[in-house]
Enzyme design. Structure first.
Site, PDB file in Angstrom:
ATOM      1  CD  GLU A 170     -86.673 -22.544  31.220  1.00 42.45           C
ATOM      2  OE1 GLU A 170     -87.768 -21.953  31.299  1.00 42.45           O
ATOM      3  OE2 GLU A 170     -85.682 -22.082  30.623  1.00 42.45           O
ATOM      4  CD  GLU A 356     -88.334 -19.777  35.040  1.00 37.80           C
ATOM      5  OE1 GLU A 356     -88.377 -19.243  33.898  1.00 37.80           O
ATOM      6  OE2 GLU A 356     -87.299 -20.259  35.521  1.00 37.80           O
TER       7      GLU A 356
END
Length: 457
Positions: A170, A356
């Site tokens: 991320e 995720e």
């Protein structure tokens, strides 16, 4: 027969995984100056963590890797995504690796392989050594070279047994929340002056990918947080605001990797990226797969004039929410639409791994078993949306639940629980929730269908 909403249709051959990150589960944090990460520093700021807690002992996973591997294997997952913390392996971000830390991750890899679960490490899940941040962190180009050195240390020890790697987790959140608004470590508030951190993270990924391949890695990628951006009103102003936010959250990270170029930033009055000759060629050819973390859509409206940011993030109307409240709306079809749009923009999109996907809901701190039906519905809805995207031609190959375990949830401390497994943070006791058994059964049934399909050919 009416389809069971808890049992979504899943294309044959999809791989299954579950994920954790080191700082959120390991505990056993350093007690001295060496080995500190930006999160060790950030959590000491008054008011930075909602409940005032630290990440110790969390799930105590550094001392109990066998328990986590047993739970991962019990799910029947193909791969376990875990992270290796830069600050634990290379305590000051320079010099040799820490032998005890490397021994630990080598042992974890062996435990997973012995249990029939492929290890899928992430080299950077937000844990930058404090000393690297003190020297400028992701604002400095040299950090990409420091990261490549760290990648070489890990690869020297693990690449003989690990074939697939994530480099970064991320980068969008590191830039937006870590450097732009300061809600996550390192807690800077630079607004648009945070944009150089985008380029330096992508360059670090490319440098590390080259190192990993030189050590025999079969496939390397990164995973970024993506969101489907929705205008609040069907007006030119809100569409423009949504387009700018989409660029900053999604496209400025994806397009250098998937198209070899940044979107037009200067035309929008944004700072230019600190690109050197050859950077974009290296970044553009650096991934074998593209990881996408997805949790929720983001609704945007135009901000009042004279504000520092030309858009406001607002609740998504008319949809349920997770334990985070309006900040995290539940809209599974947003995942489908995001993937289809990404594939439309990039017809040669490489294989996609959902790195995720998961949700937090209010749950007791002490429990024998949690009947987390809301989580099951969330996961089933998003897997069904993923299947629709795959039917539309999006090359998705893997789905990963966040998270295997309840954990320390960054600035939210222990107030949010994402796990398939309940963790009593006073005792360390782990208890599979209803969602753990649901995910296990889904994997088993889809694997049986894959086997049957293969046998019928």
């Amino acid at each position: 027969m009416t389809p069971d909403p808890r049992r979504p249709s899943v294309p044959v051959g999809l791989r299954w995984a579950a994920a954790t990150s080191a700082f959120q589960i390991e505990g056993s944090r350093p007690t001295g100056a060496s080995g500190r990460s930006i999160w060790d520093d950030f959590l000491e700021r008054p008011g930075a963590i909602v409940d005032g807690t630290t990440a110790d002992p969390a799930c105590d996973s550094f001392r109990r890797p066998e328990a986590d591997v047993e739970l991962a294997a019990g799910l029947g997952i193909d791969r376990y995504r875990f992270s290796i913390p830069w600050a634990r392996v290379q305590p000051d971000g320079i010099g040799p690796g820490d032998r005890m830390a490397l021994d630990h991750y080598s042992r974890l890899v062996d435990l997973l392989l012995d249990a029939g679960v492929a290890p899928f490490p992430t080299l950077f899940h937000w844990e930058m050594p404090s000393m690297v941040e003190a020297n400028g962190g992701w604002l400095e180009r040299d950090t990409a070279e420091r990261f490549a050195d760290y990648a070489a240390i890990v690869a020297d020890r693990l690449a003989d047994r690990v074939t697939d790697w994530y480099t970064l987790n991320e980068p969008a959140m590191t830039t937006l929340q870590g450097y732009a608004v300061g809600s996550l470590a390192p807690g800077r508030q630079l607004l648009f002056d945070a944009l150089p951190t985008v380029h330096h993270q992508l360059l670090a990924h490319a440098r590390a990918a080259s190192v990993l391949r030189a050590h025999g890695a079969a496939r390397v990628g990164l995973t970024n947080n993506h969101t489907r951006v929705l205008p609040l009103h069907d007006t030119a102003e809100d569409r423009q605001a949504a387009g700018l936010y989409d660029l900053l959250h999604n496209r400025v990270f994806s397009e250098p990797l998937l198209a070899g170029a940044y979107p037009e930033l200067e035309a929008l009055g944004l700072p230019a990226m600190p690109v050197h000759d050859g950077d974009l060629e290296v970044i553009g050819g650096s991934i074998d797969f593209y990881g996408i973390n997805f949790y929720n859509p983001t609704t945007v409206t135009a901000a009042p004039e004279a504000g520092p940011i030309p858009f406001d993030l607002v609740p998504t109307p008319g949809v349920p929410v997770t334990g985070f409240g309006p900040e995290w709306p539940i809209l599974p079809e947003a995942l489908r639409d995001l993937l289809i749009d990404l594939h439309r923009r990039h017809p040669d999109l490489p294989p996609v791994a959902i790195g995720e996907n998961g949700a937090s809901f209010p749950e007791p701190s002490r429990a024998a078993r949690v009947e987390d039906t809301e989580r099951i519905a969330y996961l089933a809805g998003h897997i069904a949306a993923l299947s629709e995207a795959m039917d539309a031609g999006v090359p998705v190959e893997e789905y990963t639940v966040w998270s295997l375990l309840d954990n320390w949830e960054w600035a939210d401390g222990y107030t949010q629980r994402f796990g398939l497994v309940h963790v009593d943070f006073e005792t360390g006791e782990r208890t599979p929730k209803a969602s753990y058994h649901w995910y296990r059964d889904l994997i088993a049934s889809t694997r049986a269908e894959t086997t049957a399909t293969a046998a019928g050919r």
